[in-house]
Design a protein around this motif. Structure first.
Motif, PDB file in Angstrom:
ATOM      1  N   CYS A 182       0.845  -1.186   0.000  1.00 34.25           N
ATOM      2  CA  CYS A 182       0.000   0.000   0.000  1.00 34.25           C
ATOM      3  C   CYS A 182       0.882   1.237   0.000  1.00 34.25           C
ATOM      4  O   CYS A 182       1.757   1.375   0.849  1.00 34.25           O
ATOM      5  CB  CYS A 182      -0.890  -0.005   1.233  1.00 34.25           C
ATOM      6  SG  CYS A 182      -1.827   1.518   1.446  1.00 34.25           S
ATOM      7  N   CYS A 184      -8.498   4.549  -2.565  1.00 26.61           N
ATOM      8  CA  CYS A 184      -9.584   3.655  -2.157  1.00 26.61           C
ATOM      9  C   CYS A 184     -10.557   4.403  -1.247  1.00 26.61           C
ATOM     10  O   CYS A 184     -11.762   4.198  -1.311  1.00 26.61           O
ATOM     11  CB  CYS A 184      -9.039   2.399  -1.478  1.00 26.61           C
ATOM     12  SG  CYS A 184      -7.945   2.700  -0.077  1.00 26.61           S
ATOM     13  N   CYS A 199      -7.433   0.557  -6.688  1.00 28.31           N
ATOM     14  CA  CYS A 199      -6.121   0.512  -6.032  1.00 28.31           C
ATOM     15  C   CYS A 199      -4.971   0.340  -7.017  1.00 28.31           C
ATOM     16  O   CYS A 199      -4.893  -0.663  -7.725  1.00 28.31           O
ATOM     17  CB  CYS A 199      -6.078  -0.626  -5.014  1.00 28.31           C
ATOM     18  SG  CYS A 199      -4.446  -0.775  -4.254  1.00 28.31           S
TER      19      CYS A 199
HETATM   20  S1  SF4 Z   1      -5.793   2.468  -3.062  1.00 26.09           S
HETATM   21 FE1  SF4 Z   1      -5.842   2.231  -0.852  1.00 26.09          FE
HETATM   22  S2  SF4 Z   1      -4.934   0.225  -0.464  1.00 26.09           S
HETATM   23 FE2  SF4 Z   1      -4.402   0.768  -2.561  1.00 26.09          FE
HETATM   24  S3  SF4 Z   1      -2.396   1.733  -2.364  1.00 26.09           S
HETATM   25 FE3  SF4 Z   1      -3.896   3.389  -2.310  1.00 26.09          FE
HETATM   26  S4  SF4 Z   1      -4.299   3.673  -0.118  1.00 26.09           S
HETATM   27 FE4  SF4 Z   1      -3.283   1.694  -0.335  1.00 26.09          FE
END
Ligand code: SF4
Ligand code: SF4
Lengths: 330, 443
Positions: B368, B374, B417
């Protein structure tokens, strides 16, 4: 038809990737790099190339020989760290100091916490602040703009606008007089002033911001709250005593305010996860920056302010929650 | 002005290849396999035995509780056996297998296509008959419709909202149904309004179906109390809570049903089924299924009898492409990957989507990077990255505190993501466990 894949939904993906975001940031930094080369010439080139090469190399070596994990150098994040580190150094910094900076940034700032995604502090700023404390003289000798096209270590130096004002006010010179000694706002906008190699180009940095906003790499929350807070705070001070405190435009255009607000404070890993959190974070950076600049020992405060607020991110994320669906009162 | 819901949302590639394709009647197969669990709630109880002759529309399994549904024979013929057969869930489920012989319908069913506008049944009779006809939510949720029409004591309903959004990419069955059976849907809407005793209904349609918005708006002029609301294209607008928010700006509180804010939501396909049940005496045993995919030769919309093997549908759309790597029952965001093309179509099958090999597997998961994307797409205002970590570490109490049970499993987080993290997989795991903990606490 071979065998059918069975996996839970969703079955489609946006196609976004870590690389796309990182390379997007690099593209956004190119205009500022171009101005830096134009204003500081050969020195900027040497500093930039060294910082990037050293950052990538250290990441490679540490992952390969110390951590023994697959290499991540192609994800672009080490390049960004190198580039931002270079942008935060004077263009006449000796190569060996740059290499130490890169080692601290990548080794201490990033890898010691477990690599990309786990570091609490912005790695480039960790490197920079380490150098500022260890090599205060070299880190605060500023090559003059437009006069050192082919010079590197032998560049002619002078003070930055923030330095001139801080020093001058301490010596009792009036602000209106000092304002005549610093470059005009037009020169500041295009980057014709002393400072770290990548922080001087206001317009180029703003182009980078626009690009990142359009590509949805970052949102407006952090840059706007940092710069807005600085402008308001500086505005209040200057309104209360115009002879003692410089105004908002001066603060926004100098001392890496734009570089910090657009590229350093927005670092994904070290900034909060919610919009509300980002605004709190940004306001904090704005306030601390002005406090350090005006009342502190250093003429510039952006790097420290960001690092201080980095430390608050876990706390902000723990207690600032997004607006949940269903909370609105009917 | 186009309305939409207030939090999060994404806009995946629409890929509506089968849009505008006339609904074709799929030939009746030689054998059907009808699972007794096609809906949310208790499985039905078979009321036929091996060797019995059945007609189209004859009841073959009875509802076994309030939240359950009758099942009617989709074909005429002989019950061959009642046995466990692989279905879309990926498990073997008790199913009634019927060998087809001709196409003889129950006499009580009115097979004419004439429009019947006059509603003679009372509210109570409508609810009862909807239940008898085995109608469940055809949008994919398969919740028994008569349950939604029975407003619990102490609650009031003041508006009916119809879901004509079809926010899943690729799918077009509801769209085409509105184009071809618009009037029937409007009469169905009036039937539902009567059952719920409301005088207002809104049909929400996303703006990528301009023809349907125009068509339905024109037809609706003749129907009192029904308005068409054009909506900005945004996934997951078809989620009940999102649709209510988009259409009337009311937010259903956490853990509550739409009736809490005075609304009931039904899908347009379901509404058509209600029309047929009430006005034509026809129970639910067939539905429109979209068959589509990037390499599918003739994507289309097919009126399909329940129990038909999925492979018959694929055949009708030009056969299974060489490069198929995944067969999905439903849309790409919330559909289920099928273990085989032999599984039967059920009441909840809105589409069959064939994914080519290269789109069938997920990208490599990376760590992450805290990009917060997200968080910003979650329509429920949750923190998917955190819920995943909590689930991995089995910290259930905190997961509950972070409202994991609010997750509608829309998949927007996983879709977005950049690190390809399997956010929803872990959140589902957490929902399962936290749900169990909450239930045992209430006992
Ligand atoms: S979308 Fe959410 S889970 Fe994926 S890298 Fe970004 S912060 Fe992390
Ligand atoms: S799947 Fe759940 S957590 Fe993920 S975006 Fe949808 S509602 Fe939010």
């Amino acid at each position: 038809m071979s065998t059918l894949t069975i996996s839970p939904s969703p079955h489609v993906h946006s196609g976004d990737s870590v690389k796309k975001n990182m390379y997007g940031v690099i593209i956004a930094l190119i205009p500022a790099l171009a101005v830096s080369l134009w204003v500081f010439g050969l020195g900027a080139l040497i500093v930039t190339v060294t910082a990037i090469a050293a950052s990538v190399l250290f990441e490679y070596l540490i992952e390969k020989y110390l951590l023994k994990v697959p290499s991540t150098i192609t994800d672009g994040s080490a390049v960004i760290t190198g580039l931002l580190l270079a942008f935060n150094m004077p263009s006449n910094l000796p190569v060996w100091i740059i290499i130490i900076g890169a080692l601290v940034a990548i080794g201490v700032g990033k890898m010691s916490f477990g690599g990309l995604g786990n570091n609490p502090f912005n790695p480039a700023l960790v490197g920079r602040v380490f150098l500022l404390i260890s090599f205060p003289v070299q880190m605060t000798s500023w090559p003059l703009p437009m006069q050192n096209t082919t010079a590197y270590l032998d560049a002619t130096t002078g003070a930055t606008p923030l330095g001139i004002v801080k020093e001058g006010l301490a010596n009792g010179t009036s602000l209106s007089e000092l304002m005549n000694q610093v470059p005009s706002f037009v020169d500041m906008l295009v980057g014709k002033m002393g400072g770290s190699s990548g922080e001087v180009a206001a317009i180029a940095l703003l182009i980078g911001l626009a690009y990142m906003l359009i590509r949805k790499i970052i949102t407006w929350h952090i840059p706007v709250s940092v710069l807005g807070t600085m402008a308001i705070f500086a505005g209040i001070l200057s309104y209360s005593n115009p002879e003692a405190f410089a105004g908002p435009a001066f603060h926004l255009l100098t001392g890496g305010a734009l570089l910090g607000a657009i590229f350093m404070a927005t670092d994904y890993v070290t900034s909060p996860m919610t919009n509300k959190g980002m605004i709190i974070f940004g306001v904090g950076i704005g306030v601390i920056t002005i406090l350090i600049r005006v009342f502190g020992a250093y003429p510039e405060g952006m790097s420290f302010a960001i690092l201080i607020m980095n430390a608050f991110v876990p706390l902000i994320d723990r207690y600032v929650k997004p607006k949940r669906f269903g909370e609105k009162v009917k | 002005m186009l309305k939409t819901f207030s939090l999060g949302g994404i806009h995946p590639e629409e890929n509506k290849f089968s849009a505008g394709k006339k609904i074709e009647v799929l030939p009746i197969p030689t054998q059907v396999s009808v699972p007794i669990a096609q809906h949310i709630g208790a499985p039905s109880t078979p009321v036929v035995e091996r060797g019995d002759s059945v007609k189209v529309g004859q009841i073959i399994a009875k509802s076994s509780g309030f939240v359950s549904a009758n099942i009617h024979s989709p074909v005429s013929g002989k019950v061959f056996k009642i046995d466990k057969v692989l279905d879309a869930s990926g498990y073997k489920q008790m199913s009634i297998i019927i060998k087809v012989d001709g196409d003889e319908w129950e006499e009580s069913i009115d097979r004419s296509t004439s429009l019947n506008r006059e509603i003679t049944l009372s509210a109570e009779e409508i609810v009862k008959k909807t239940g008898e006809a085995g109608i469940v939510g055809l949008g994919g949720a398969t919740f028994p419709s008569h349950v939604k029409l029975s407003v619990p004591p102490g609650k009031t309903c003041d508006i009916l909202i119809l879901n004509g959004v079809e926010c899943e990419p690729y799918l077009t069955s509801d769209h085409q149904l509105m184009m071809e059976k618009g009037e029937e849907i409007l009469v169905g809407t009036q039937i539902l309004m009567k059952a719920l005793k409301v005088d207002k209904a809104i049909i929400g349609i996303e703006n990528n179906k301009k023809d349907a918005i125009e068509h339905m708006t024109k037809l609706a002029e003749q129907y009192k109390g029904i308005t068409i609301q054009a909506l900005k294209v945004q996934y997951p607008q078809g989620g009940e809570k999102q649709l209510i928010d988009a259409c009337i700006g009311r937010e259903v509180p956490s853990g509550k049903l739409p009736i809490e804010v005075g609304a009931v939501v039904q899908n347009v396909g379901t509404t058509f089924a209600v029309y047929e049940a009430i006005q034509k005496n026809k129970p639910l045993f067939e539905r429109v299924v979209t068959v589509t995919g990037k390499s599918v030769k003739n994507p289309g919309n097919f009126m399909t009898r329940v129990g038909t093997p999925v492979k018959d549908l694929i055949e009708a759309a030009g056969g299974i492409p060489e490069n198929t790597g995944k067969v999905i029952g439903g849309g790409p965001m919330m559909g289920k990957a099928l273990a085989s093309a032999d599984v039967p179509v059920t009441k909840g099958s809105s589409g069959i989507l064939l994914m080519p090999d290269e789109l069938s597997t997920r990208g490599k998961t990376e760590s992450c990077i805290r990009c917060s994307k997200c968080v910003s797409v979650c329509p429920m205002g949750l923190l998917p990255y955190l819920l995943m970590t909590l689930s991995q570490k089995a910290i259930w109490e905190r997961s509950e505190e972070e409202r994991v049970m609010d997750c509608i499993e829309c998949g927007s987080c996983s879709y977005t993501c950049p690190s390809n993290r399997p956010l929803l997989d872990y959140i589902r795991l957490s929902k399962g466990t936290v749900g169990q903990i909450m239930r045992s606490r209430n006992k």
